[in-house]
Design an enzyme around this catalytic site. Structure first.
Site, mmCIF file in Angstrom:
data_model
loop_
_atom_site.group_PDB
_atom_site.id
_atom_site.type_symbol
_atom_site.label_atom_id
_atom_site.label_comp_id
_atom_site.label_asym_id
_atom_site.label_seq_id
_atom_site.Cartn_x
_atom_site.Cartn_y
_atom_site.Cartn_z
ATOM 1 N N GLU A 271 4.809 9.010 17.611
ATOM 2 C CA GLU A 271 5.057 9.325 16.196
ATOM 3 C C GLU A 271 6.451 8.857 15.784
ATOM 4 O O GLU A 271 6.649 8.398 14.648
ATOM 5 C CB GLU A 271 4.899 10.827 15.954
ATOM 6 C CG GLU A 271 3.457 11.314 16.017
ATOM 7 C CD GLU A 271 2.570 10.626 14.993
ATOM 8 O OE1 GLU A 271 2.939 10.575 13.806
ATOM 9 O OE2 GLU A 271 1.501 10.123 15.385
ATOM 10 N N TRP A 274 5.882 5.369 15.049
ATOM 11 C CA TRP A 274 5.329 5.109 13.709
ATOM 12 C C TRP A 274 6.448 5.030 12.670
ATOM 13 O O TRP A 274 6.389 4.225 11.728
ATOM 14 C CB TRP A 274 4.332 6.202 13.322
ATOM 15 C CG TRP A 274 2.913 5.867 13.656
ATOM 16 C CD1 TRP A 274 2.175 6.373 14.685
ATOM 17 C CD2 TRP A 274 2.054 4.936 12.970
ATOM 18 N NE1 TRP A 274 0.914 5.829 14.677
ATOM 19 C CE2 TRP A 274 0.809 4.954 13.637
ATOM 20 C CE3 TRP A 274 2.221 4.111 11.855
ATOM 21 C CZ2 TRP A 274 -0.266 4.161 13.235
ATOM 22 C CZ3 TRP A 274 1.155 3.320 11.447
ATOM 23 C CH2 TRP A 274 -0.071 3.344 12.128
ATOM 24 N N TRP A 302 -8.787 0.514 -10.489
ATOM 25 C CA TRP A 302 -8.263 1.878 -10.525
ATOM 26 C C TRP A 302 -8.589 2.560 -11.850
ATOM 27 O O TRP A 302 -8.649 1.917 -12.899
ATOM 28 C CB TRP A 302 -6.751 1.879 -10.322
ATOM 29 C CG TRP A 302 -6.289 1.320 -9.012
ATOM 30 C CD1 TRP A 302 -5.658 0.130 -8.804
ATOM 31 C CD2 TRP A 302 -6.415 1.925 -7.721
ATOM 32 N NE1 TRP A 302 -5.381 -0.045 -7.471
ATOM 33 C CE2 TRP A 302 -5.844 1.046 -6.775
ATOM 34 C CE3 TRP A 302 -6.970 3.134 -7.266
ATOM 35 C CZ2 TRP A 302 -5.788 1.334 -5.420
ATOM 36 C CZ3 TRP A 302 -6.918 3.411 -5.912
ATOM 37 C CH2 TRP A 302 -6.338 2.524 -5.004
ATOM 38 N N ASN A 337 0.972 16.938 8.082
ATOM 39 C CA ASN A 337 0.533 15.546 8.126
ATOM 40 C C ASN A 337 -0.975 15.394 7.960
ATOM 41 O O ASN A 337 -1.450 14.488 7.267
ATOM 42 C CB ASN A 337 0.971 14.900 9.440
ATOM 43 C CG ASN A 337 0.627 13.422 9.484
ATOM 44 O OD1 ASN A 337 1.141 12.638 8.705
ATOM 45 N ND2 ASN A 337 -0.277 13.041 10.386
ATOM 46 N N TRP A 355 -2.447 4.367 -5.754
ATOM 47 C CA TRP A 355 -1.577 4.996 -4.753
ATOM 48 C C TRP A 355 -0.135 5.093 -5.225
ATOM 49 O O TRP A 355 0.623 5.933 -4.732
ATOM 50 C CB TRP A 355 -1.661 4.272 -3.418
ATOM 51 C CG TRP A 355 -1.207 2.832 -3.397
ATOM 52 C CD1 TRP A 355 -1.975 1.729 -3.588
ATOM 53 C CD2 TRP A 355 0.124 2.342 -3.148
ATOM 54 N NE1 TRP A 355 -1.210 0.583 -3.478
ATOM 55 C CE2 TRP A 355 0.077 0.930 -3.205
ATOM 56 C CE3 TRP A 355 1.346 2.962 -2.877
ATOM 57 C CZ2 TRP A 355 1.210 0.133 -3.014
ATOM 58 C CZ3 TRP A 355 2.475 2.169 -2.679
ATOM 59 C CH2 TRP A 355 2.397 0.776 -2.753
ATOM 60 N N TRP A 378 1.370 5.624 2.187
ATOM 61 C CA TRP A 378 0.464 5.544 1.045
ATOM 62 C C TRP A 378 -0.355 4.262 1.080
ATOM 63 O O TRP A 378 -1.539 4.262 0.738
ATOM 64 C CB TRP A 378 1.237 5.681 -0.268
ATOM 65 C CG TRP A 378 1.407 7.127 -0.628
ATOM 66 C CD1 TRP A 378 2.516 7.898 -0.473
ATOM 67 C CD2 TRP A 378 0.398 7.996 -1.150
ATOM 68 N NE1 TRP A 378 2.278 9.185 -0.872
ATOM 69 C CE2 TRP A 378 0.976 9.273 -1.301
ATOM 70 C CE3 TRP A 378 -0.937 7.826 -1.511
ATOM 71 C CZ2 TRP A 378 0.265 10.370 -1.795
ATOM 72 C CZ3 TRP A 378 -1.650 8.914 -2.008
ATOM 73 C CH2 TRP A 378 -1.060 10.162 -2.138
#
Length: 474
Positions: A271, A274, A302, A337, A355, A378
């Site tokens: 993590e 990440w 959208w 998360n 987004w 996102w």
């Protein structure tokens, strides 16, 4: 012989321990520690309200650690720094690098300007385990998929730097021309919504180290699986401390490694990986906060329903797992998360809202609002980013709640108006029989909203919208 005077410019490294630039500045020098609030170069990327709240308290903590010697300024850093140098006859400055594109551009200009005036500029890495430009594939291009980035790139590269100790007997001085105190930055909101938020956090370097210790002693042993349960303490909650540099990723990495080698430690370190991957994406794609990494999504159809967006923001969608997450965000400045993925999927897929709306709302509401992580995450959930979740992977918030909040503790905490419903209908109260609603004292549409969309139909609409992109590809 007079001790030379130097500047240490605190930025996203609000700590004394494992601070490479401060450590170097402290060698045989008298240090002017400064912080500059830069809302000029940041423009639309100026910190959101929750981040400013955190910054206020973090600066107070840092100033206390510096025996009230932190000099505070607001404005364009090049103007501020040149003024300090001229007045106080300083010939050298130290700072730890930042990696957001606007900061890179600003710092490059500042360094060039200072060096042209004979000022020595020292920049170091105090924020990342690996510099973005050092982890590349064999052909010299950056990784686009996380697993090979982390396993083949990071883990086969040099081990992250070991943490550096806090400088002993810092020789500090301050600038009488700086702002009177941190309150002069006006970081706290005029409406006191932040009072309750502060109770959820221990802000500052000491709080960061205590949080890491608590997690490694009591949370990490169940991290790999337990981190999916939003009501349980099996998450680190280190992200705001890392973002503001109250603790370094190196400290977190090596402290975790000392606990031993098991799946939970490996997962926690991945993590941290990440986070590094997000910074790599941003470094090589400076328009990440605005531009789809997969251009085909530029044509995605959208929707533009303002009422649905507001319902999502306020946690009033009528979908309990989504609303609980959005209310947690508003109350605490953070969100679990697993729930971030649920609310993100709901926004971009069930509601078909861009987004960008989610990225901006999180930017303003998260205490850990980090440009790299927020933008990359996102884009990941929207399916348009690097190594992204496929767009057709649509989280069902009802089944997600049933699976990861099976006892209903999380939903009952943040949506007390439906807390008397039995678990069978807690995640989908619109399907509860009238007698169950009466028994729980819940009137759907009054005490708690009707769902703003039909989950099944909205899923079908999302998949149909995604099919239009395939036609464009063809």
């Amino acid at each position: 012989m007079n001790t030379p005077k130097v500047i240490h410019w605190f930025r996203q490294d609000l700590r004394l321990s494992d601070n490479p630039a401060l450590f170097e500045a402290a060698k045989n020098s008298s240090i002017l520690p400064i912080y500059i609030l830069d809302d000029i170069n940041s423009k639309e990327l100026a910190m959101g309200e929750a981040s400013r709240f955190w910054l206020h308290h973090s600066l107070n903590s840092l100033n206390k650690s510096l025996d009230q010697n932190l000099s505070i300024y607001s404005g364009d850093p090049i103007t501020v720094i040149l003024d300090i140098i001229d007045r106080l006859d300083i010939k050298e400055i130290f700072w730890n690098r930042c990696y957001e594109p606007w900061r890179i551009n600003r710092d490059t200009h500042i360094k060039k300007e200072l060096e042209s005036k004979g000022i020595k500029v020292n920049t170091l890495n105090g924020s990342l385990l690996w510099e973005p430009w050092t982890i590349k594939k064999g052909d010299g291009t950056p990784y686009k998929v996380f697993t090979p980035y982390f396993r083949k790139g990071c883990l086969l590269s040099d081990e992250p730097r070991k943490p550096i100790s806090t400088p002993i007997n810092l020789d500090l001085f301050n600038d009488n021309n700086s702002l009177k105190d941190i309150n002069a930055l006006s970081l706290l909101p005029s409406t006191k919504w932040d009072i309750k938020m502060k109770s959820f956090w221990n802000i500052g370097e000491l709080g960061a180290n205590n949080r890491l210790t608590e997690f490694l002693n009591n949370g990490v042993e169940n991290y790999k699986e337990g981190r999916n349960i939003p009501s349980k303490p099996f998450v680190s909650r280190l992200s705001p401390h890392l973002h503001f540099g109250e603790i370094s990723p190196n400290q977190a990495w090596h402290a975790a490694q000392k606990k031993g080698d098991d799946n939970n430690i490996d997962h926690f370190c991945s993590e941290l990986g990440w986070r590094e991957f997000s910074y790599t994406q941003l470094y090589f794609n400076p328009e990440l906060p605005k531009k789809n990494l997969q251009p085909k999504f530029d044509l995605f159809p959208w929707d533009k329903d303002e009422k649905k967006l507001i319902a999502w923001q306020k946690g009033q969608t009528g979908i309990p797992m989504v609303d609980a997450g959005m209310r947690e965000l508003w109350l605490t400045g953070a969100m679990h998360n697993r729930v971030r993925m649920v609310v993100g999927s709901f926004l971009v897929k069930n509601l078909l809202l861009h987004w960008h709306h989610g990225e901006r709302w999180f930017w303003d509401c998260l205490v850990d609002a980090d440009l790299a992580s927020n933008s990359a995450s996102w884009q990941w959930i929207a399916g348009c980013g690097a190594d992204a979740a496929p767009y057709f992977r649509i989280f069902n918030p009802v089944t997600q709640g049933q699976k990861f909040d099976s006892d209903g503790e999380y939903i009952r905490k943040y949506i007390p108006e439906i807390s008397e419903l039995p678990n069978k209908y807690l995640f989908n109260p619109w399907e509860a029989p009238q007698e169950e609603l009466d028994r729980a004292g819940v009137v759907i549409g009054k005490d708690y909203p009707n769902p703003i969309i039909d989950l099944k139909l909205s899923r079908q609409n999302a998949l149909e919208a995604f099919k239009t992109l395939k036609k464009v590809d063809d």
